[in-house]
Design a protein around this motif. Structure first.
Motif, PDB file in Angstrom:
ATOM      1  N   PHE A 113       0.828  -1.208   0.000  1.00 56.80           N
ATOM      2  CA  PHE A 113       0.000   0.000   0.000  1.00 56.80           C
ATOM      3  C   PHE A 113       0.858   1.253   0.000  1.00 56.80           C
ATOM      4  CE2 PHE A 113      -3.040  -3.101   1.788  1.00 56.80           C
ATOM      5  CZ  PHE A 113      -4.094  -2.899   0.906  1.00 56.80           C
ATOM      6  N   VAL A 114       1.963   1.214   0.705  1.00 59.99           N
ATOM      7  CA  VAL A 114       2.862   2.376   0.736  1.00 59.99           C
ATOM      8  C   VAL A 114       3.357   2.699  -0.671  1.00 59.99           C
ATOM      9  CG1 VAL A 114       5.097   3.223   1.532  1.00 59.99           C
ATOM     10  CG2 VAL A 114       3.567   2.053   3.131  1.00 59.99           C
ATOM     11  N   ALA A 115       3.793   1.694  -1.387  1.00 52.48           N
ATOM     12  CA  ALA A 115       4.297   1.912  -2.743  1.00 52.48           C
ATOM     13  C   ALA A 115       3.188   2.388  -3.673  1.00 52.48           C
ATOM     14  CB  ALA A 115       4.917   0.623  -3.282  1.00 52.48           C
ATOM     15  N   ALA A 116       2.011   1.809  -3.534  1.00 56.71           N
ATOM     16  CA  ALA A 116       0.889   2.222  -4.382  1.00 56.71           C
ATOM     17  C   ALA A 116       0.551   3.684  -4.150  1.00 56.71           C
ATOM     18  CB  ALA A 116      -0.324   1.338  -4.102  1.00 56.71           C
ATOM     19  N   TYR A 117       0.473   4.076  -2.897  1.00 55.59           N
ATOM     20  CA  TYR A 117       0.154   5.471  -2.593  1.00 55.59           C
ATOM     21  C   TYR A 117       1.236   6.409  -3.112  1.00 55.59           C
ATOM     22  CZ  TYR A 117      -4.107   5.180   0.199  1.00 55.59           C
ATOM     23  OH  TYR A 117      -5.411   5.034   0.608  1.00 55.59           O
ATOM     24  N   GLU A 118       2.487   6.013  -2.981  1.00 57.88           N
ATOM     25  CA  GLU A 118       3.574   6.860  -3.461  1.00 57.88           C
ATOM     26  C   GLU A 118       3.454   7.120  -4.959  1.00 57.88           C
ATOM     27  OE1 GLU A 118       7.120   4.904  -2.226  1.00 57.88           O
ATOM     28  OE2 GLU A 118       7.130   5.843  -0.230  1.00 57.88           O
ATOM     29  N   LYS A 119       3.064   6.096  -5.718  1.00 56.08           N
ATOM     30  CA  LYS A 119       2.899   6.291  -7.159  1.00 56.08           C
ATOM     31  C   LYS A 119       1.709   7.198  -7.440  1.00 56.08           C
ATOM     32  CE  LYS A 119       6.446   3.865  -8.207  1.00 56.08           C
ATOM     33  NZ  LYS A 119       7.699   4.580  -8.557  1.00 56.08           N
ATOM     34  N   GLY A 120       0.666   7.094  -6.644  1.00 53.68           N
ATOM     35  CA  GLY A 120      -0.463   8.006  -6.785  1.00 53.68           C
ATOM     36  C   GLY A 120      -0.092   9.430  -6.445  1.00 53.68           C
ATOM     37  N   TYR A 121       0.714   9.605  -5.391  1.00 53.18           N
ATOM     38  CA  TYR A 121       1.193  10.940  -5.041  1.00 53.18           C
ATOM     39  C   TYR A 121       2.010  11.522  -6.197  1.00 53.18           C
ATOM     40  CZ  TYR A 121       0.220   9.458  -0.177  1.00 53.18           C
ATOM     41  OH  TYR A 121      -0.353   9.002   0.979  1.00 53.18           O
ATOM     42  N   GLY A 122       2.833  10.687  -6.798  1.00 56.17           N
ATOM     43  CA  GLY A 122       3.669  11.158  -7.899  1.00 56.17           C
ATOM     44  C   GLY A 122       2.848  11.593  -9.092  1.00 56.17           C
ATOM     45  N   LEU A 123       1.795  10.838  -9.407  1.00 55.81           N
ATOM     46  CA  LEU A 123       0.929  11.233 -10.517  1.00 55.81           C
ATOM     47  C   LEU A 123       0.245  12.555 -10.214  1.00 55.81           C
ATOM     48  CD1 LEU A 123      -0.528  10.696 -13.189  1.00 55.81           C
ATOM     49  CD2 LEU A 123      -2.188   9.324 -11.908  1.00 55.81           C
ATOM     50  N   ALA A 124      -0.245  12.716  -9.013  1.00 57.15           N
ATOM     51  CA  ALA A 124      -0.885  13.974  -8.632  1.00 57.15           C
ATOM     52  C   ALA A 124       0.094  15.142  -8.728  1.00 57.15           C
ATOM     53  CB  ALA A 124      -1.445  13.870  -7.217  1.00 57.15           C
ATOM     54  N   ALA A 125       1.320  14.920  -8.307  1.00 55.70           N
ATOM     55  CA  ALA A 125       2.330  15.984  -8.394  1.00 55.70           C
ATOM     56  C   ALA A 125       2.597  16.351  -9.849  1.00 55.70           C
ATOM     57  CB  ALA A 125       3.621  15.532  -7.715  1.00 55.70           C
ATOM     58  N   ALA A 126       2.587  15.363 -10.735  1.00 50.30           N
ATOM     59  CA  ALA A 126       2.783  15.638 -12.160  1.00 50.30           C
ATOM     60  C   ALA A 126       1.630  16.469 -12.713  1.00 50.30           C
ATOM     61  CB  ALA A 126       2.904  14.325 -12.930  1.00 50.30           C
ATOM     62  N   VAL A 127       0.424  16.193 -12.250  1.00 49.25           N
ATOM     63  CA  VAL A 127      -0.750  16.967 -12.675  1.00 49.25           C
ATOM     64  C   VAL A 127      -0.631  18.410 -12.206  1.00 49.25           C
ATOM     65  CG1 VAL A 127      -3.234  17.244 -12.329  1.00 49.25           C
ATOM     66  CG2 VAL A 127      -2.285  14.981 -12.807  1.00 49.25           C
ATOM     67  N   VAL A 128      -0.301  18.590 -10.943  1.00 50.09           N
ATOM     68  CA  VAL A 128      -0.155  19.950 -10.393  1.00 50.09           C
ATOM     69  C   VAL A 128       0.911  20.725 -11.155  1.00 50.09           C
ATOM     70  CG1 VAL A 128       0.538  21.272  -8.365  1.00 50.09           C
ATOM     71  CG2 VAL A 128      -1.007  19.315  -8.116  1.00 50.09           C
ATOM     72  N   ALA A 129       2.030  20.085 -11.436  1.00 52.06           N
ATOM     73  CA  ALA A 129       3.114  20.750 -12.166  1.00 52.06           C
ATOM     74  C   ALA A 129       2.680  21.115 -13.578  1.00 52.06           C
ATOM     75  CB  ALA A 129       4.341  19.851 -12.198  1.00 52.06           C
ATOM     76  N   ALA A 130       1.971  20.207 -14.248  1.00 54.46           N
ATOM     77  CA  ALA A 130       1.535  20.472 -15.616  1.00 54.46           C
ATOM     78  C   ALA A 130       0.578  21.654 -15.673  1.00 54.46           C
ATOM     79  CB  ALA A 130       0.869  19.225 -16.194  1.00 54.46           C
ATOM     80  N   LEU A 131      -0.281  21.790 -14.647  1.00 52.97           N
ATOM     81  CA  LEU A 131      -1.265  22.870 -14.634  1.00 52.97           C
ATOM     82  C   LEU A 131      -0.648  24.237 -14.351  1.00 52.97           C
ATOM     83  CD1 LEU A 131      -4.254  21.099 -12.853  1.00 52.97           C
ATOM     84  CD2 LEU A 131      -4.176  21.916 -15.232  1.00 52.97           C
ATOM     85  N   LYS A 132       0.643  24.277 -14.062  1.00 53.05           N
ATOM     86  CA  LYS A 132       1.319  25.573 -13.918  1.00 53.05           C
ATOM     87  C   LYS A 132       1.564  26.222 -15.267  1.00 53.05           C
ATOM     88  CE  LYS A 132       3.529  24.481  -9.504  1.00 53.05           C
ATOM     89  NZ  LYS A 132       4.815  24.308  -8.762  1.00 53.05           N
ATOM     90  N   ASN A 133       1.489  25.433 -16.335  1.00 53.02           N
ATOM     91  CA  ASN A 133       1.661  25.961 -17.696  1.00 53.02           C
ATOM     92  C   ASN A 133       0.516  25.451 -18.591  1.00 53.02           C
ATOM     93  OD1 ASN A 133       4.454  27.264 -17.550  1.00 53.02           O
ATOM     94  ND2 ASN A 133       4.868  25.215 -16.752  1.00 53.02           N
ATOM     95  N   PRO A 134      -0.711  25.888 -18.281  1.00 49.64           N
ATOM     96  CA  PRO A 134      -1.861  25.353 -19.014  1.00 49.64           C
ATOM     97  C   PRO A 134      -2.114  26.080 -20.320  1.00 49.64           C
ATOM     98  CG  PRO A 134      -2.613  26.879 -17.365  1.00 49.64           C
ATOM     99  CD  PRO A 134      -1.107  26.824 -17.218  1.00 49.64           C
ATOM    100  N   GLN A 135      -2.964  25.463 -21.130  1.00 46.78           N
ATOM    101  CA  GLN A 135      -3.479  26.096 -22.339  1.00 46.78           C
ATOM    102  C   GLN A 135      -4.964  26.357 -22.138  1.00 46.78           C
ATOM    103  OE1 GLN A 135      -1.485  26.809 -25.115  1.00 46.78           O
ATOM    104  NE2 GLN A 135       0.196  26.151 -23.775  1.00 46.78           N
ATOM    105  N   SER A 136      -5.444  27.506 -22.534  1.00 49.99           N
ATOM    106  CA  SER A 136      -6.861  27.824 -22.385  1.00 49.99           C
ATOM    107  C   SER A 136      -7.689  27.109 -23.449  1.00 49.99           C
ATOM    108  CB  SER A 136      -7.088  29.328 -22.484  1.00 49.99           C
ATOM    109  OG  SER A 136      -6.433  29.996 -21.424  1.00 49.99           O
ATOM    110  N   ILE A 137      -8.880  26.765 -23.082  1.00 47.84           N
ATOM    111  CA  ILE A 137      -9.787  26.136 -24.043  1.00 47.84           C
ATOM    112  C   ILE A 137     -10.516  27.219 -24.829  1.00 47.84           C
ATOM    113  CG2 ILE A 137     -11.857  24.688 -24.270  1.00 47.84           C
ATOM    114  CD1 ILE A 137     -10.992  23.255 -21.729  1.00 47.84           C
TER     115      ILE A 137
END
Length: 247
Positions: free
Chosen positions: A223-247
């Motif tokens: 479970f620890v490893a699974a959560y860590e990978k989920g945290y990493g995906l969320a961090a990638a999402v947050v980082a990507a949204l710092k340079n978004p494109q408008s619809i």
């Protein structure tokens, strides 16, 4: 799900011993001046078309005129949720589906879509793209055919607050292996936990083209490893949204 429920994925007769983390139904409704659409996802191995028809029927009754054919269904594909298909029961000739559980999920989906529809807000949309999963997401059938893209669609209110964030990423939630008997959304649970705390609103995971077989590799089945990978995906999402494109 009840204790002792048959879990989907891996082998027959794998029963739940407890609940490690909650399973969710997530729904959003998107409208313009002409029409509406709803997207929902369920933490399970894969809801069937029958349930989509039931959801459409329920929404049509609750919201007359809503275009039922515009309701789109997804499932996260966790292998630590209840059997919703029928092939992971006590053996190959008996279903593992709990009809009461299925009916409950359908009711919750309808309720969530109706709630989202009634609580729509004026919003502006943006999207972002990044890549994720290097070093642990692999296609074990066709190694050269692998898309680690993460595509994010976000709707914010007039004050810039998150209304809904939809993330599309392709990877089986199978960090937890066939010996796991606690109910879990796998790495998706870590993704939800992080984004819910970071930005509020509705945060929805939409599984990508995982085929046979895009999955986690070189990750311990904990479970620890699974959560860590989920945290990493969320961090990638947050980082990507710092340079978004408008619809």
């Amino acid at each position: 799900p009840k204790p002792g429920s048959f879990l989907a994925g891996y082998d027959q007769n794998r029963r739940s011993a407890g609940i490690h983390d909650n399973l969710f139904v997530k729904a959003v409704v998107i409208s313009n001046t002409a029409t509406s659409m709803a997207i929902f996802t369920v933490d399970c191995i894969g809801m069937l078309y029958t349930q989509l028809l039931q959801v459409r029927q329920g929404v049509s009754k609750a919201i007359p005129g809503f275009p039922a054919e515009h309701i789109i269904m997804s499932s996260t594909h966790t292998h630590c949720g209840p059997d919703v298909v029928g092939i992971w029961g006590p053996d190959q000739t008996h279903s593992g589906v709990d009809s009461a559980y299925i009916n409950s999920v359908v009711s919750i989906v309808v309720e969530q879509i109706v709630t989202a529809y009634k609580n729509q807000k004026t919003s502006w949309g943006q999207y972002a793209n990044t890549v994720h999963g290097q070093g642990w997401v692999e296609n074990i059938s066709q190694p050269a055919e692998l898309d680690r893209s993460v595509t994010v669609l976000q709707f914010r209110d007039r004050k810039g607050r998150n209304i809904a964030t939809l993330t599309n990423f392709a990877c089986h939630p199978t960090i937890l292996d066939g010996t796991t008997t606690d109910v879990s959304a796998d790495y998706v649970a870590g993704y939800y936990e992080t984004l819910d705390k970071a930005q509020g609103g509705v945060n929805m995971f939409l599984q990508g083209a995982i085929g046979g077989w895009v999955q986690p590799e070189h990750v311990p089945p904990t479970f620890v490893a699974a959560y860590e990978k989920g945290y990493g995906l969320a961090a990638a999402v947050v980082a990507a949204l710092k340079n978004p494109q408008s619809i």
